[in-house]
Enzyme design. Sequence first.
Site, PDB file in Angstrom:
ATOM      1  N   GLY A  11       0.818  -1.207   0.000  1.00  0.00           N
ATOM      2  CA  GLY A  11       0.000   0.000   0.000  1.00  0.00           C
ATOM      3  C   GLY A  11       0.851   1.255   0.000  1.00  0.00           C
ATOM      4  CE  LYS A  92     -13.314 -12.225   7.670  1.00  0.00           C
ATOM      5  NZ  LYS A  92     -13.672 -13.220   6.614  1.00  0.00           N
ATOM      6  CE1 TYR A 146      -9.563   2.638   7.839  1.00  0.00           C
ATOM      7  CE2 TYR A 146     -10.188   4.865   8.485  1.00  0.00           C
ATOM      8  CZ  TYR A 146      -9.217   3.945   8.128  1.00  0.00           C
ATOM      9  OH  TYR A 146      -7.895   4.336   8.073  1.00  0.00           O
ATOM     10  NE  ARG A 187      -6.114   7.289   0.452  1.00  0.00           N
ATOM     11  CZ  ARG A 187      -5.142   6.416   0.759  1.00  0.00           C
ATOM     12  NH1 ARG A 187      -4.620   6.408   1.968  1.00  0.00           N
ATOM     13  NH2 ARG A 187      -4.702   5.567  -0.148  1.00  0.00           N
TER      14      ARG A 187
END
Length: 326
Positions: A11, A92, A146, A187
């Site tokens: 990421g 999860k 989130y 974003r």
Amino acid sequence: MKRTLITGAAGFLGSHLCDRFIAEGHYVVGMDNLITGDFKNIGHLFENENFEFSHHDVTKFVHTPSDLDYILHFASPASPIDYLKIPIQTLKVGSLGTLNLLGLAKEKNARILVASTSEVYGNPLVHPQNEEYYGNVSPIGPRGVYDEAKRFMESITMAYHRHHGLETRIVRIFNTYGSRMRLNDGRVVPAFMGQALRGEDLTVFGDGSQTRSFTYIDDQVEGIFRLLMSDYVEPVNIGNPDETTIKEFAEEIIKLTGTDQKIIYKPLPQDDPLQRQPDITRAKEILGWQPKVHRSEGLKKVFEYFKSLSSEELQKKEHRNFSKNS
């Protein structure tokens, strides 16, 4: 040589952490299931003898045969587009994934740092936000998948510290920007940059009066590294207190890119926070950390990065292969 496991390694933030820890002389095991990560972010590391990649989903049992000194848990969708598309996976990875990695840290007697977020403060009633503020979060709203995943992450991490004496660290990350961000991931920085470079009008949600505080990637990585190496176990805000409204930020991007786009307004998403500014007193006093890169300097670097992308990448819309499986 210290051995460090970094999850979410492919990421945006995880890949920069891989670079930093290798530069610090660590052997890095980068782990990612590539749902939102991308091989291109770590492609330059595959020939490095101090890096190995593990294609694995941390919500499944995590095991590494070798010893580990440090674990950094950064495996989680971070953009609204992602976590709203894959809400169950988001929950999860914050719960089962964190549990698995805490168990691994206990087995290996490793120090673990978990990546929390300013979103634990929700739509704050306290401004700026300090670490003692409990937040104003809707657990059943769309963003709750989130926000609550990260709040659970913090809770179980502290439980492992108190019950098992595990060496734990918690970083609360505020809006961070830099190279390797995905365009069109929802974003603010890549969204505005992408629209400007494509000649599109910039989309602002609400009236643009909501505020954000943006931290350049180099500053963020430095703060995370210092926190991991510190003796402090409670959450620490790592962010830039230089606050701006979204409308002002959009105007800043238009000026930087030299375009003549307009700003268009759309309805504010549900539970979108109206204010976001970190109180970094704790980081200053405990870590000796504060951001060094001014937003104008950081945005110039990011603009050059996005300009270097191919026209195909600039025009490409997000079509991630998200599984519907829970």
